[in-house]
Design a protein around this motif. Sequence first.
Motif, PDB file in Angstrom:
ATOM      1  N   UNK A  46     125.538  48.543 -30.084  1.00 55.39           N
ATOM      2  CA  UNK A  46     126.152  48.132 -28.817  1.00 55.39           C
ATOM      3  C   UNK A  46     126.053  49.306 -27.848  1.00 55.39           C
ATOM      4  N   UNK A  47     125.818  49.009 -26.593  1.00 54.32           N
ATOM      5  CA  UNK A  47     125.623  50.069 -25.587  1.00 54.32           C
ATOM      6  C   UNK A  47     126.824  51.003 -25.497  1.00 54.32           C
ATOM      7  N   UNK A  48     128.031  50.471 -25.696  1.00 49.76           N
ATOM      8  CA  UNK A  48     129.216  51.337 -25.623  1.00 49.76           C
ATOM      9  C   UNK A  48     129.236  52.332 -26.780  1.00 49.76           C
ATOM     10  N   UNK A  49     128.669  51.948 -27.921  1.00 53.22           N
ATOM     11  CA  UNK A  49     128.605  52.886 -29.041  1.00 53.22           C
ATOM     12  C   UNK A  49     127.498  53.920 -28.844  1.00 53.22           C
ATOM     13  N   UNK A  50     126.366  53.533 -28.268  1.00 56.51           N
ATOM     14  CA  UNK A  50     125.328  54.536 -28.009  1.00 56.51           C
ATOM     15  C   UNK A  50     125.849  55.578 -27.017  1.00 56.51           C
ATOM     16  N   UNK A  51     126.485  55.107 -25.942  1.00 56.22           N
ATOM     17  CA  UNK A  51     127.114  56.046 -24.989  1.00 56.22           C
ATOM     18  C   UNK A  51     128.192  56.869 -25.695  1.00 56.22           C
ATOM     19  N   UNK A  52     128.939  56.215 -26.591  1.00 54.33           N
ATOM     20  CA  UNK A  52     130.013  56.893 -27.324  1.00 54.33           C
ATOM     21  C   UNK A  52     129.500  57.993 -28.234  1.00 54.33           C
ATOM     22  N   UNK A  53     128.381  57.757 -28.908  1.00 52.78           N
ATOM     23  CA  UNK A  53     127.796  58.771 -29.799  1.00 52.78           C
ATOM     24  C   UNK A  53     127.327  59.982 -28.988  1.00 52.78           C
TER      25      UNK A  53
ATOM     26  N   UNK B 280     123.757  45.003 -24.755  1.00 54.63           N
ATOM     27  CA  UNK B 280     124.812  45.127 -23.759  1.00 54.63           C
ATOM     28  C   UNK B 280     124.573  44.148 -22.631  1.00 54.63           C
ATOM     29  N   UNK B 281     125.576  44.024 -21.776  1.00 55.03           N
ATOM     30  CA  UNK B 281     125.456  43.119 -20.624  1.00 55.03           C
ATOM     31  C   UNK B 281     124.561  43.717 -19.551  1.00 55.03           C
ATOM     32  N   UNK B 282     123.744  42.860 -18.946  1.00 55.31           N
ATOM     33  CA  UNK B 282     123.024  43.266 -17.741  1.00 55.31           C
ATOM     34  C   UNK B 282     121.803  44.129 -17.950  1.00 55.31           C
ATOM     35  N   UNK B 283     121.288  44.194 -19.164  1.00 53.35           N
ATOM     36  CA  UNK B 283     120.086  44.990 -19.393  1.00 53.35           C
ATOM     37  C   UNK B 283     119.718  44.998 -20.857  1.00 53.35           C
ATOM     38  N   UNK B 284     118.658  45.748 -21.191  1.00 52.05           N
ATOM     39  CA  UNK B 284     118.258  45.873 -22.586  1.00 52.05           C
ATOM     40  C   UNK B 284     117.755  44.560 -23.165  1.00 52.05           C
ATOM     41  N   UNK B 285     117.814  44.472 -24.499  1.00 45.09           N
ATOM     42  CA  UNK B 285     117.228  43.338 -25.220  1.00 45.09           C
ATOM     43  C   UNK B 285     117.883  42.010 -24.846  1.00 45.09           C
TER      44      UNK B 285
ATOM     45  N   UNK C 132     119.686  54.365 -15.292  1.00 51.78           N
ATOM     46  CA  UNK C 132     119.200  53.224 -16.064  1.00 51.78           C
ATOM     47  C   UNK C 132     120.328  52.511 -16.804  1.00 51.78           C
ATOM     48  N   UNK C 133     119.941  51.597 -17.683  1.00 47.10           N
ATOM     49  CA  UNK C 133     120.883  50.754 -18.438  1.00 47.10           C
ATOM     50  C   UNK C 133     121.861  51.600 -19.257  1.00 47.10           C
ATOM     51  N   UNK C 134     121.333  52.474 -20.118  1.00 47.70           N
ATOM     52  CA  UNK C 134     122.195  53.316 -20.966  1.00 47.70           C
ATOM     53  C   UNK C 134     122.853  54.405 -20.120  1.00 47.70           C
TER      54      UNK C 134
END
Length: 301
Positions: free
Chosen positions: A200-207, A168-173, A16-18
């Motif tokens: 930001x999606x990069x921070x959610x992945x980062x966490x 983020x780009x390409x998905x989500x809100x 998925x997106x994330x």
Amino acid sequence: MYLGAAMRVLVGGGTGFVGTALTQLLRSRGHEVTHVSRQAGKDRISWEQLSQSGLPHCDAVVNLAGENVLNPFRRWDDAFCREIIRSRVETTKTLAKAIADAEQPPHAWVVVTGVGYYRPSPTAEYTEDSPGGDFDFFSRLVSSWEAAALIPGSPARGVVVRSGVVLGQGGGAISQMIWPFRLGLGGPVGSGLQPFPWIHIRDLAGIVCHALETEGLRGVFNGVSPSSPATSNGTFARELAAALGRPALLPMPAWAVRAVFGAERAVMLLEGQKVVPKHTLESGYSFIFPDLPGALKDIVS
């Protein structure tokens, strides 16, 4: 580059997106990633295989699976509610059972849930220690979801990341609202005064990656940006419009939101929570995009 031992990570909902962002980050840091999805394939096992054969040998497990609650093409009815619950709670139960039954359990078990756990309020600020989880469909969903992740007596470190609105780009809100804004037809939702908890999606992945790589981290971490408590829906609309060089003059009235999404689901857009990533910051995570203008510039450029 991560200097610890490379991990084998199993990710539910990894396509998925994330999941795509997390997979890219983990692989860039030297980890091996296998997805759990509807069908088996290269670097992928099916949910059915997981249920029948148990957990493949791995060092960590993450669950990101979940049907998109704000899918405007799905009517808000009992069948959709059941699908939302099944896609989150049942997949979490399946992974938790596989971890509990494994001869060599993983070291870490991370589930991403949502800030819908906290009661919407224009003024209250919530940390990971704040109460919640029992006032509407979404809060009870998060409670059931997090309860499904509990594995009493397991050596696996349990981590819950309560995510805000993922940008983020390409998905989500952003993908659902970018075209009205590009055309100069965007604006706040309802009054625009409601809090807008975002990340930001990069921070959610980062966490999630930080939680996997940091021995000793366990418990709940809010997946929202540090500036999120000061962000209203109106602020978000203005900043997105500014990033695109467009006006943000046309608010979406509350009645229209309820007509499209149904009253219960509309609450997610018409109300919000001021959520603080207290434990996340204390854990040593450093946000890539702490501020909204920088996050949006990265996404729309």
